[in-house]
Enzyme design. Structure first.
Site, mmCIF file in Angstrom:
data_model
loop_
_atom_site.group_PDB
_atom_site.id
_atom_site.type_symbol
_atom_site.label_atom_id
_atom_site.label_comp_id
_atom_site.label_asym_id
_atom_site.label_seq_id
_atom_site.Cartn_x
_atom_site.Cartn_y
_atom_site.Cartn_z
ATOM 1 N N THR A 1 0.858 -1.178 -0.055
ATOM 2 C CA THR A 1 0.106 -0.201 -0.052
ATOM 3 C C THR A 1 0.757 1.469 -0.137
ATOM 4 O OG1 THR A 1 -1.483 -1.248 1.222
ATOM 5 C CG2 THR A 1 -1.764 1.115 1.254
ATOM 6 N N ARG B 1 -5.872 -6.987 -0.798
ATOM 7 C CA ARG B 1 -7.144 -6.745 -0.319
ATOM 8 C C ARG B 1 -7.592 -7.692 0.777
ATOM 9 N NH1 ARG B 1 -11.147 -5.163 -5.110
ATOM 10 N NH2 ARG B 1 -11.310 -2.735 -4.761
ATOM 11 N N LYS C 1 -7.131 1.760 -3.295
ATOM 12 C CA LYS C 1 -6.735 1.023 -2.255
ATOM 13 C C LYS C 1 -6.728 1.785 -1.282
ATOM 14 C CE LYS C 1 -4.663 -1.559 0.815
ATOM 15 N NZ LYS C 1 -5.274 -2.961 1.377
ATOM 16 N N ASN D 1 -9.681 1.645 2.908
ATOM 17 C CA ASN D 1 -9.466 1.696 4.395
ATOM 18 C C ASN D 1 -9.679 2.989 4.882
ATOM 19 O OD1 ASN D 1 -8.689 -0.767 4.307
ATOM 20 N ND2 ASN D 1 -6.472 -0.543 4.172
ATOM 21 N N HIS E 1 -32.589 1.767 8.328
ATOM 22 C CA HIS E 1 -32.799 2.413 7.080
ATOM 23 C C HIS E 1 -32.026 1.745 5.823
ATOM 24 C CE1 HIS E 1 -32.166 5.571 3.772
ATOM 25 N NE2 HIS E 1 -33.110 6.416 4.631
ATOM 26 N N ARG F 1 -30.264 2.487 3.365
ATOM 27 C CA ARG F 1 -29.021 3.095 2.981
ATOM 28 C C ARG F 1 -28.071 3.372 4.229
ATOM 29 N NH1 ARG F 1 -32.784 4.268 -0.162
ATOM 30 N NH2 ARG F 1 -33.447 6.214 0.637
ATOM 31 N N GLY G 1 -7.100 -0.559 15.014
ATOM 32 C CA GLY G 1 -5.581 -1.199 15.003
ATOM 33 C C GLY G 1 -5.452 -1.709 13.432
ATOM 34 N N CYS H 1 -2.923 -1.405 8.630
ATOM 35 C CA CYS H 1 -3.486 -0.708 7.349
ATOM 36 C C CYS H 1 -4.570 0.377 7.583
ATOM 37 C CB CYS H 1 -4.441 -1.667 6.623
ATOM 38 S SG CYS H 1 -3.448 -3.160 6.040
ATOM 39 N N TYR I 1 -5.267 -6.757 18.003
ATOM 40 C CA TYR I 1 -5.809 -5.492 17.328
ATOM 41 C C TYR I 1 -7.570 -5.789 17.083
ATOM 42 C CZ TYR I 1 -5.982 -6.530 12.404
ATOM 43 O OH TYR I 1 -6.309 -7.113 11.134
ATOM 44 N N LYS I 2 -7.973 -7.096 16.935
ATOM 45 C CA LYS I 2 -9.367 -7.257 16.534
ATOM 46 C C LYS I 2 -9.403 -8.664 16.852
ATOM 47 C CE LYS I 2 -9.143 -8.431 11.568
ATOM 48 N NZ LYS I 2 -9.992 -8.260 10.316
HETATM 49 N N1 SAJ Z 1 -13.468 -1.899 14.312
HETATM 50 C C1 SAJ Z 1 -14.261 -1.321 15.145
HETATM 51 N N2 SAJ Z 1 -15.556 -1.194 14.691
HETATM 52 C C2 SAJ Z 1 -16.071 -1.845 13.810
HETATM 53 C C3 SAJ Z 1 -15.363 -2.537 12.979
HETATM 54 C C4 SAJ Z 1 -13.956 -2.295 13.121
HETATM 55 O O1 SAJ Z 1 -13.771 -0.616 15.981
HETATM 56 O O2 SAJ Z 1 -17.374 -1.533 13.555
HETATM 57 C C5 SAJ Z 1 -11.706 -2.131 14.611
HETATM 58 C C6 SAJ Z 1 -11.375 -3.489 14.792
HETATM 59 O O3 SAJ Z 1 -11.451 -4.075 16.160
HETATM 60 C C7 SAJ Z 1 -9.834 -3.223 14.250
HETATM 61 C C8 SAJ Z 1 -9.939 -2.103 13.147
HETATM 62 O O4 SAJ Z 1 -11.267 -1.593 13.317
HETATM 63 O O5 SAJ Z 1 -9.245 -2.771 15.367
HETATM 64 C C9 SAJ Z 1 -9.737 -2.565 11.755
HETATM 65 O O6 SAJ Z 1 -10.484 -4.053 11.516
HETATM 66 P P1 SAJ Z 1 -10.986 -4.465 10.167
HETATM 67 O O7 SAJ Z 1 -11.477 -5.763 10.329
HETATM 68 O O8 SAJ Z 1 -12.071 -3.217 9.703
HETATM 69 O O9 SAJ Z 1 -9.795 -4.461 9.138
HETATM 70 P P2 SAJ Z 1 -8.294 -4.855 8.941
HETATM 71 O O10 SAJ Z 1 -7.485 -3.940 9.380
HETATM 72 O O11 SAJ Z 1 -8.017 -6.304 9.560
HETATM 73 O O12 SAJ Z 1 -8.019 -5.088 7.357
HETATM 74 C C10 SAJ Z 1 -8.338 -3.979 6.392
HETATM 75 C C11 SAJ Z 1 -9.640 -4.478 5.527
HETATM 76 N N3 SAJ Z 1 -9.829 -3.195 4.813
HETATM 77 C C12 SAJ Z 1 -11.125 -3.055 4.824
HETATM 78 O O13 SAJ Z 1 -12.154 -3.875 5.135
HETATM 79 C C13 SAJ Z 1 -11.695 -1.762 4.093
HETATM 80 C C14 SAJ Z 1 -8.884 -5.401 4.560
HETATM 81 O O14 SAJ Z 1 -9.798 -5.734 3.284
HETATM 82 C C15 SAJ Z 1 -7.573 -5.053 3.738
HETATM 83 O O15 SAJ Z 1 -6.954 -5.817 3.111
HETATM 84 C C16 SAJ Z 1 -6.673 -4.539 5.137
HETATM 85 O O16 SAJ Z 1 -7.038 -3.494 6.032
HETATM 86 C C17 SAJ Z 1 -5.227 -3.984 4.394
HETATM 87 O O17 SAJ Z 1 -4.473 -4.643 4.406
HETATM 88 O O18 SAJ Z 1 -5.317 -2.976 3.879
#
Ligand code: SAJ
Length: 428
Positions: A117, A143, A195, A199, A233, A235, A246, A249, A306-307
Site C-alpha cells: 500500500t 485486499r 486502495k 481503508n 434505514h 441506506r 488497530g 492498514c 487489534y481485533k
Molecule cells: N473496528 C471497530 N468497529 C467496527 C469494525 C472494526 O472498532 O465496527 C476495529 C477493529 O477492531 C480493528 C480495526 O477496526 O481494530 C480494523 O479492523 P477491520 O476488520 O476493519 O480491518 P483490517 O485492518 O483487519 O483489514 C483492513 C481491511 N479493509 C477493509 O475492510 C476496508 C482489509 O480488506 C484490507 O486488506 C486490510 O485492511 C489491508 O491490508 O489494507
C-alpha cells in the site's frame, strides 16, 4: 513463469504459495533468515486458515525456493512494508532499497508488480528508481482480511493498475492463474488511490460510530439502540464503537492520502484523531464508572490483538490502552486466548486474571470472550467494575453470575468531565 516474490509477510507468503501452487516457479525472498529456514525445512506453521495445507502442497510439488537475495526472473512482486514515519508520511525505504537491488536484474519486458500500500504516484516513482526502458510496472493492491486471508486472496476482485496497457495486460494474465474474482483494470494512480480509499472509508466510519457514541454518553442516550434503529434505514450502516482502530492498514493508510494534498483532508485527519484517542477515552470511561483514578487500580485487561479472533497485535489499541494505564500508575494483568506475549505484556491464565482485578476491561472482541463459562465468571472479584469496550460479552450470563457489565453506548449518562477532573487532580 519465474516469479520472484520479495517480502514474505502476511501478504507476500500466501501470494508466493498461490503462484507456486498454480504451477509457476517461485523464489521467495526475505530478510528474515529464520522464516526462510522454516520454509526450507518444512517446519513453517501459521495460524491462518488453510495456509499450512497450501504450504505442504507446495512443498510436495517443489515449486517454491527461498533466498535472501533476488535472482533473475520474469516477474518481481514487491510485498514490502510501507510503515508510517513519525511525521505521518509513508516510509518507502524498503521499496527503494529493493528497487536498487533488482535494478541490475530487470530487463525489457520484465513485469514489476507493487502490492504494498503506497501513496498515489509511487508506482511511477518505482519506474524511475529502476529506470530500465521497456520494463512493465503495475500496482496490484492487496485486499485481504487477516483471519480469512486465503479465501479473500482467491475470491476477492483485484484492481490491476498498470503504468501502461501492456503492463496491465501482463498482470491480468498472471493473476488469472489463481484469482477467481474479477480483475479490474485501471491506471496505477487510480489503483493506488482506490486502495487507500477503501481503508479510509472504514476508518472514517469507525470514527463516526465512536463519535456518535461519545455524544450519546453525554446525553444519556443508548448509542447501541440508536445505531441499531438507524441501521434499519436501507441506506445506512453505522459501524460499532470500540477501543479504536488497530492493524497495520486502517490506522495508517488515511495518512498516505492526506500527505499528498496538505490543503485538504480535514475529515480524514479528524477521524484518525478520534480513533487514536479512543483508548484514552475508554480509560476515562473506566475511571468514571469506578469513580476513581486508575492510579493503583488493579486492571484486568482481556485481549491484546487489534481485533477479534486474530493473533495479530500490530498497532493494537489494546496495547495503547495498556501503555496509558501503565503511565497513569495502574496495576495490570493481561489475558489473550491467541497471543502469549506482545511487547512487554504476557498473557496470564484467565481465572487468575479475573480473580485478581478490581476492574476488568475487554479490549479485544475475541469470540472466546463471548463464551466464558459461568464457573470462570464466578472467579471475578465481587464489586469489580467490568467495562466491555468491544461489545462482545454475553451480558445476560454475567448478570446471572451477579456481575454488571458496562458497555460503550449502553445508554448510561457518562459525564466524563469527572474523569477529566481526576486527571487534573493527578497532574496538580
Ligand atoms: N473496528 C471497530 N468497529 C467496527 C469494525 C472494526 O472498532 O465496527 C476495529 C477493529 O477492531 C480493528 C480495526 O477496526 O481494530 C480494523 O479492523 P477491520 O476488520 O476493519 O480491518 P483490517 O485492518 O483487519 O483489514 C483492513 C481491511 N479493509 C477493509 O475492510 C476496508 C482489509 O480488506 C484490507 O486488506 C486490510 O485492511 C489491508 O491490508 O489494507
Amino acid at each position: 513463469m519465474d516469479i520472484c516474490v520479495i517480502g514474505l509477510g502476511y501478504v507476500g507468503l500466501p501470494t508466493a504459495l498461490e503462484f507456486a501452487s498454480a504451477g509457476h516457479n517461485v523464489l521467495g525472498v526475505d530478510v528474515n533468515k529464520d522464516l526462510l529456514c522454516d520454509l526450507d525445512a518444512g517446519s513453517f506453521k501459521s495460524p491462518e486458515k488453510g495456509l499450512n495445507e497450501l504450504y505442504r502442497d507446495v512443498l510436495s510439488i517443489g515449486s517454491l525456493r527461498t533466498s535472501l537475495n533476488p535472482e533473475i526472473a520474469d516477474v518481481y512482486i514487491l510485498a514490502l512494508p510501507t510503515p508510517l514515519a513519525t511525521n505521518k508520511v509513508a516510509d518507502l525505504s524498503a521499496i527503494k532499497e529493493v528497487a536498487a537491488r533488482i535494478r541490475p536484474l530487470v530487463r525489457k519486458g520484465t513485469l514489476v508488480i507493487l502490492e504494498s500500500t503506497v501513496p498515489p504516484g509511487t508506482t511511477k516513482e518505482l519506474e524511475a528508481w529502476i529506470a530500465v526502458p521497456g520494463a512493465l510496472f503495475v500496482h496490484v493492491p492487496e485486499r485481504v482480511l487477516p483471519g480469512n486471508l486465503l479465501h479473500e486472496l482467491v475470491y476477492n476482485d483485484r484492481i490491476i493498475g498498470g503504468l501502461t496497457d501492456e503492463a496491465s495486460a501482463a498482470a491480468v494474465a498472471l493473476y488469472k492463474s489463481f484469482v477467481k474474482g474479477t480483475l479490474q483494470v485501471t491506471d496505477a494512480p487510480t489503483a493506488e488511490m482506490a486502495k487507500l480509499m477503501e481503508n479510509t472509508y472504514r476508518d472514517v466510519n469507525i470514527a463516526l460510530a465512536n463519535e456518535l457514541t461519545r455524544i450519546c454518553h453525554c446525553l444519556g442516550i443508548s448509542a447501541s439502540e440508536a445505531i441499531e434503529l438507524a441501521n434499519q434505514h436501507p441506506r445506512v450502516n453505522i459501524l460499532r464503537p470500540g477501543l479504536g482502530v488497530g492493524g497495520h492498514c486502517i490506522a495508517v493508510d488515511p495518512w498516505f492520502i492526506v500527505e499528498k494534498v496538505e490543503t485538504e483532508g480535514s475529515i480524514i485527519r479528524a477521524s484518525r484523531m478520534t480513533n487514536d484517542s479512543q483508548p484514552d477515552y475508554v480509560r476515562k470511561c473506566l475511571e468514571f464508572i469506578k469513580g476513581s483514578s486508575v492510579r493503583g487500580m488493579r486492571v484486568a485487561v482481556l485481549g491484546l490483538a487489534y481485533k477479534g479472533d486474530v493473533n495479530d497485535w500490530r498497532e493494537s489499541p489494546a496495547l495503547e490502552l495498556l501503555e496509558i494505564l501503565k503511565r497513569q500508575g495502574a496495576q495490570i494483568m493481561v489475558h489473550d486466548p491467541l497471543i502469549s506475549v506482545a511487547n512487554e505484556w504476557q498473557s496470564r491464565d484467565l481465572v487468575e486474571v479475573l480473580g485478581w482485578g478490581d476492574s476488568v476491561v475487554v479490549a479485544t472482541d475475541h469470540s472466546y470472550y463471548r463464551h466464558i463459562p459461568p464457573d470462570i465468571l464466578l472467579k471475578v472479584r465481587r464489586n469489580s467494575v467490568v467495562l466491555d469496550a468491544r461489545g462482545v460479552l454475553d451480558i445476560s450470563v454475567w448478570k446471572k453470575c451477579g456481575i454488571q457489565v458496562h458497555r460503550l453506548g449502553d445508554g448510561t449518562a457518562w459525564n466524563l468531565s469527572q474523569a477529566n477532573d481526576l486527571d487534573a487532580q493527578e497532574e496538580a
